[in-house]
Write a protein that holds these residues in place. Structure first.
Motif, short mmCIF file in Angstrom:
data_model
loop_
_atom_site.label_atom_id
_atom_site.label_comp_id
_atom_site.label_asym_id
_atom_site.label_seq_id
_atom_site.Cartn_x
_atom_site.Cartn_y
_atom_site.Cartn_z
N PRO A 21 0.81 -1.23 0.00
CA PRO A 21 0.00 0.00 0.00
C PRO A 21 0.83 1.27 0.00
CG PRO A 21 -0.09 -1.09 2.15
CD PRO A 21 0.59 -2.03 1.21
N ASN A 22 2.11 1.17 0.35
CA ASN A 22 3.00 2.33 0.36
C ASN A 22 3.93 2.36 -0.85
OD1 ASN A 22 2.07 3.30 2.94
ND2 ASN A 22 3.21 1.60 3.86
N GLY A 23 3.73 1.43 -1.77
CA GLY A 23 4.60 1.35 -2.93
C GLY A 23 4.19 2.29 -4.05
N LEU A 24 4.94 2.24 -5.15
CA LEU A 24 4.61 3.02 -6.34
C LEU A 24 3.27 2.55 -6.89
CD1 LEU A 24 5.37 4.98 -8.71
CD2 LEU A 24 6.36 2.96 -9.83
N PRO A 25 2.27 3.42 -7.00
CA PRO A 25 1.00 2.99 -7.58
C PRO A 25 1.16 2.68 -9.07
CG PRO A 25 0.74 5.02 -6.30
CD PRO A 25 2.20 4.80 -6.50
N VAL A 26 0.69 1.53 -9.48
CA VAL A 26 0.71 1.11 -10.88
C VAL A 26 -0.70 0.71 -11.26
CG1 VAL A 26 1.58 -0.58 -12.55
CG2 VAL A 26 3.12 0.35 -10.78
N ILE A 27 -1.27 1.40 -12.25
CA ILE A 27 -2.64 1.14 -12.68
C ILE A 27 -2.62 0.21 -13.89
CG2 ILE A 27 -4.76 2.17 -13.57
CD1 ILE A 27 -4.15 4.66 -11.91
N VAL A 28 -3.36 -0.89 -13.79
CA VAL A 28 -3.37 -1.94 -14.81
C VAL A 28 -4.61 -1.84 -15.68
CG1 VAL A 28 -3.39 -4.44 -15.17
CG2 VAL A 28 -2.08 -3.47 -13.27
N HIS A 29 -4.42 -2.04 -17.00
CA HIS A 29 -5.51 -2.08 -17.97
C HIS A 29 -5.63 -3.52 -18.48
CE1 HIS A 29 -5.58 2.35 -18.14
NE2 HIS A 29 -4.27 2.22 -17.96
N HIS A 30 -6.76 -4.14 -18.19
CA HIS A 30 -6.93 -5.57 -18.48
C HIS A 30 -7.15 -5.84 -19.96
CE1 HIS A 30 -11.32 -5.21 -19.05
NE2 HIS A 30 -11.35 -4.46 -17.96
N GLY A 31 -7.12 -7.13 -20.30
CA GLY A 31 -7.32 -7.56 -21.67
C GLY A 31 -8.77 -7.57 -22.10
N THR A 32 -9.00 -8.09 -23.31
CA THR A 32 -10.33 -8.11 -23.92
C THR A 32 -10.70 -9.53 -24.33
OG1 THR A 32 -9.93 -5.90 -24.85
CG2 THR A 32 -11.69 -7.20 -25.84
N PRO A 33 -11.82 -10.07 -23.87
CA PRO A 33 -12.65 -9.58 -22.77
C PRO A 33 -12.08 -10.07 -21.44
CG PRO A 33 -13.65 -11.56 -23.66
CD PRO A 33 -12.39 -11.31 -24.47
N ALA A 34 -12.25 -9.30 -20.40
CA ALA A 34 -11.76 -9.70 -19.07
C ALA A 34 -12.29 -8.70 -18.06
CB ALA A 34 -10.23 -9.79 -19.05
N SER A 35 -11.53 -8.52 -16.98
CA SER A 35 -11.87 -7.54 -15.95
C SER A 35 -10.59 -7.22 -15.21
CB SER A 35 -12.93 -8.08 -15.00
OG SER A 35 -12.43 -9.19 -14.27
N GLY A 36 -10.70 -6.37 -14.20
CA GLY A 36 -9.53 -5.93 -13.48
C GLY A 36 -9.06 -6.85 -12.37
N LEU A 37 -9.61 -8.04 -12.24
CA LEU A 37 -9.15 -8.96 -11.20
C LEU A 37 -7.65 -9.21 -11.35
CD1 LEU A 37 -12.02 -11.60 -10.98
CD2 LEU A 37 -11.71 -9.50 -9.66
N LEU A 38 -6.94 -9.21 -10.24
CA LEU A 38 -5.48 -9.27 -10.26
C LEU A 38 -4.96 -10.63 -9.84
CD1 LEU A 38 -4.88 -5.74 -8.71
CD2 LEU A 38 -4.35 -6.43 -11.06
N TYR A 39 -3.80 -10.97 -10.33
CA TYR A 39 -3.14 -12.25 -10.12
C TYR A 39 -2.16 -12.09 -8.96
CZ TYR A 39 -1.05 -16.58 -12.19
OH TYR A 39 -0.63 -17.86 -12.46
N ASP A 40 -2.27 -12.95 -7.95
CA ASP A 40 -1.36 -12.85 -6.80
C ASP A 40 0.10 -12.90 -7.22
OD1 ASP A 40 -3.47 -12.62 -5.06
OD2 ASP A 40 -3.48 -14.73 -4.47
#
Length: 286
Positions: A21-40
C-alpha cells in the motif's frame, strides 16, 4: 481502499488492488474480454498494484461509443479519487492500447507506461493487422468491421459459452489462438485467473467487449508520435492472439520506446513470465 471510483461524468468504476500500500501505484488495464481482477503472482515489492474494470465490464458502468483515448480521463479520475501524486501504468493485450492512451494523454504525474502484447492501430501503414492471428480472432474482427449490429449476436453467444465453461475448458475454447507456449501455460492458476476475470467482466453482458472491439478499429483519439514519456513495448513471437508484428510496429512508431521482444513467450505466458520484470522497469523510472 474503496472498491468504486467515479469517472468525471459520474460513471462508476470498480477497482481492485494487491501489493504494497506504500509502494509506487501502478494502474493496470486488463485484456479483452476480461476484468480488473489481479493475479497474486503479480505482487511485487515496492508496487501498489491497482486495476479497474474498463467501462462496460464487471462493476463499471458502460460508456457507449467510447474511444481508446477515453480511458485516460477514467484513469486520471481514479488517480484523483485515490489521491495519487504519481503513478505508472501497464496494459495487456486489449489493455495495451489503453495504456498507450495514458502515455499520450495523462498529465505529468504519470511517470512511465508499458504495453504487453498490445494491438497496433487498425489500418496502420506497413502492417497487415490480421496476419498471423488465430482463426477465432479473424472471424471476430470480420464482424467488428461490419459494425455493432453484426457483432452483438456473436458476442452475446460467445459470452454465454464462456460463462458456461469452467477453467479446465480454457484451452479448448481458445484452441485456434494458442501457440505451443500458451497452450502449455494455460492450466492451473493461470487458467483459473483468466476464467475468473472473464466471468466477472462479462457477468453484466457483452457491452464492454463490444465497445473495446469497436474502439480498436476506429480512430484511437491520440497520436502515438506524441508520446514523450518512457514507454515499454513487450511482445512474444509465439503470439496468435496479437501477432508479434503489432509489437514491432508499435516499437518503431513510438518515439524513444524501449522494446522487449523475445522468442520465449507467446501471449498468455507474458502474464506468468514478464509482469514482475515490467514492474522493475517501471520502478526504475520512479
Amino acid at each position: 481502499m474503496p472498491n468504486i471510483a467515479h469517472a468525471s461524468d459520474g460513471r462508476s468504476l470498480e477497482l481492485h488492488e494487491i501489493g504494497d500500500p506504500n509502494g509506487l501505484p501502478v494502474i493496470v488495464h486488463h485484456g479483452t474480454p476480461a476484468s480488473g481482477l489481479l493475479y497474486d503472482r503479480w505482487a511485487t515489492p515496492g508496487i501498489r498494484l491497482i486495476s479497474f474494470d474498463r467501462a462496460g465490464y464487471g462493476g463499471s458502468a458502460r460508456n457507449r461509443g467510447r474511444t481508446v483515448a477515453a480511458v485516460a480521463a477514467d484513469t486520471e479520475a481514479i488517480a484523483d479519487e485515490l489521491g495519487l501524486d504519481r503513478f505508472a501504468t501497464w496494459g495487456i493485450s486489449g489493455g495495451g492500447p489503453h495504456a498507450l492512451a495514458c502515455s499520450a494523454l495523462c498529465g505529468d504525474r504519470l511517470i512511465a507506461a508499458a504495453s504487453l502484447a498490445g494491438v497496433a492501430p487498425w489500418g496502420a501503414e506497413d502492417l497487415d493487422w490480421l496476419d498471423g492471428m488465430g482463426e477465432d480472432n479473424v472471424k471476430e474482427f470480420d464482424l467488428v468491421l461490419a459494425g455493432e449490429e453484426a457483432l452483438r449476436p456473436a458476442s452475446e453467444r460467445d459470452r454465454e459459452q464462456m460463462l458456461a465453461l469452467g477453467a479446465d475448458a480454457m484451452r479448448e475454447m481458445f484452441a485456434s489462438l494458442l501457440g505451443e507456449l500458451d497452450r502449455a501455460a494455460l492450466t492451473g492458476a493461470l487458467a483459473a485467473l483468466i476464467h475468473e476475470a472473464t466471468e466477472h467482466g462479462l457477468a453484466p453482458g457483452a457491452d464492454g467487449w463490444i465497445d473495446d472491439d469497436l474502439a480498436f478499429v476506429a480512430q484511437w483519439g491520440f497520436d502515438l508520435a506524441n508520446i514523450s514519456r518512457p514507454t515499454l513495448i513487450v511482445h512474444g513471437s509465439d503470439d496468435r492472439f496479437v501477432p508479434v508484428a503489432h509489437g514491432e510496429w508499435l516499437a518503431a512508431h513510438i518515439p524513444g520506446a524501449e522494446a522487449w521482444i523475445d522468442d520465449e513467450n507467446g501471449h498468455l505466458t507474458l502474464l506468468q513470465n514478464r509482469v514482475g520484470e515490467v514492474h522493475e522497469w517501471l520502478l526504475s523510472h520512479s
